[in-house]
Design an enzyme around this catalytic site. Structure first.
Site, mmCIF file in Angstrom:
data_model
loop_
_atom_site.group_PDB
_atom_site.id
_atom_site.type_symbol
_atom_site.label_atom_id
_atom_site.label_comp_id
_atom_site.label_asym_id
_atom_site.label_seq_id
_atom_site.Cartn_x
_atom_site.Cartn_y
_atom_site.Cartn_z
ATOM 1 N N ASN A 68 0.809 -1.222 0.000
ATOM 2 C CA ASN A 68 0.000 0.000 0.000
ATOM 3 C C ASN A 68 0.843 1.274 0.000
ATOM 4 O O ASN A 68 0.395 2.329 0.448
ATOM 5 C CB ASN A 68 -0.969 0.004 1.205
ATOM 6 C CG ASN A 68 -1.869 -1.219 1.221
ATOM 7 O OD1 ASN A 68 -2.409 -1.612 0.184
ATOM 8 N ND2 ASN A 68 -2.003 -1.843 2.388
ATOM 9 N N ARG A 69 2.053 1.157 -0.475
ATOM 10 C CA ARG A 69 2.977 2.289 -0.563
ATOM 11 C C ARG A 69 3.336 2.862 0.810
ATOM 12 O O ARG A 69 3.832 3.976 0.922
ATOM 13 C CB ARG A 69 2.400 3.413 -1.456
ATOM 14 C CG ARG A 69 2.284 3.018 -2.936
ATOM 15 C CD ARG A 69 3.637 2.662 -3.509
ATOM 16 N NE ARG A 69 3.629 2.404 -4.934
ATOM 17 C CZ ARG A 69 3.548 1.191 -5.489
ATOM 18 N NH1 ARG A 69 3.436 0.124 -4.718
ATOM 19 N NH2 ARG A 69 3.578 1.044 -6.788
ATOM 20 N N LEU A 70 3.105 2.078 1.861
ATOM 21 C CA LEU A 70 3.508 2.492 3.202
ATOM 22 C C LEU A 70 4.901 1.917 3.488
ATOM 23 O O LEU A 70 5.092 1.054 4.341
ATOM 24 C CB LEU A 70 2.489 2.025 4.243
ATOM 25 C CG LEU A 70 1.111 2.672 4.132
ATOM 26 C CD1 LEU A 70 0.169 2.107 5.186
ATOM 27 C CD2 LEU A 70 1.210 4.185 4.268
#
Length: 222
Positions: free
Chosen positions: A200-202
């Site tokens: 999630n691009r975290l």
């Protein structure tokens, strides 16, 4: 072409993305110093048979701040810094002469990892340079003499002719001295960021920042 016209791409760039599903990077799990942490990650990159894991993007800027980047090869590292070698007349070396602030980027894409180093570059001593130069293959030693790196060449034939002249001057099997205009730079790190791709691009981004004689670790938002 007017500003209203659009380019047609063969690929939908907006839809191109990778989904990272890798183990995270946590503060308690990292080494006390960035060089120890780099050794861990570099070992894993080498064990994973990545192509040239020691390839790094070196970014420099000239006296008025114009940046330039290129890929060079890491040839050594220890608590003093990261070392690479080049022609001292090259663009990168001329930039460093007037602005020693540089950045290094190790792009280990198959592992969804990056290491980003910022710091200052300084020349390594001639003894260290000579020891590395002697470890290079004969052809690379001759190439260091033949190429006036970053200058304009009229044609490939001129470069090949220069190489042949140097081969005649220093035949294979004989000692090839280190060119006076060639040597190493050591990048003394001020910050070293370890970037691990996550879902999630975290992404996990832990940055070591020099603090006196030691280091502190801070987490950056992705």
């Amino acid at each position: 072409m007017s500003h209203s016209e659009k380019y047609e791409f063969a690929h939908d760039l907006a839809a191109m993305r990778a989904h990272y599903q890798f183990e995270g990077l946590s503060e308690p799990g990292v080494a006390p110093t960035p060089y120890e942490q780099f050794a861990r990650w570099f070992g894993e990159a080498a064990a994973g048979e990545l192509h040239e894991p020691n390839a790094m993007v070196l970014s420099t800027a000239d006296a008025i701040g114009r940046p330039s980047s290129r890929t060079v090869l890491l040839k050594g590292y220890d608590p003093r810094g990261f070392v690479f070698y080049t022609n001292y007349r090259s663009r990168k070396a001329r930039d460093i002469a007037v602005n020693p602030a540089v950045s290094l980027l190790f792009p280990w894409y198959p592992l969804a990892r990056q290491v980003v180093v910022t710091g200052t570059a300084e020349r390594v001593d001639r003894e260290e340079t000579a020891a590395y130069f002697r470890s290079r293959p004969y052809g690379s030693q001759i190439g260091a003499w033949a190429s006036e790196q970053s200058t304009v060449a009229a044609c490939r034939a001129d470069l090949d002719a220069a190489y042949e002249r140097m081969m005649a001057r220093y035949p294979q099997g004989e000692h090839v001295p280190v060119p006076p205009h060639w040597g190493g730079f050591r990048v003394r790190a001020e910050t070293v960021e370890f970037w691990q791709g996550r879902e999630n691009r975290l992404h996990d981004r832990l940055r070591y920042v020099r603090a006196g004689d030691g280091w502190r670790v801070e987490r950056l938002c992705p």
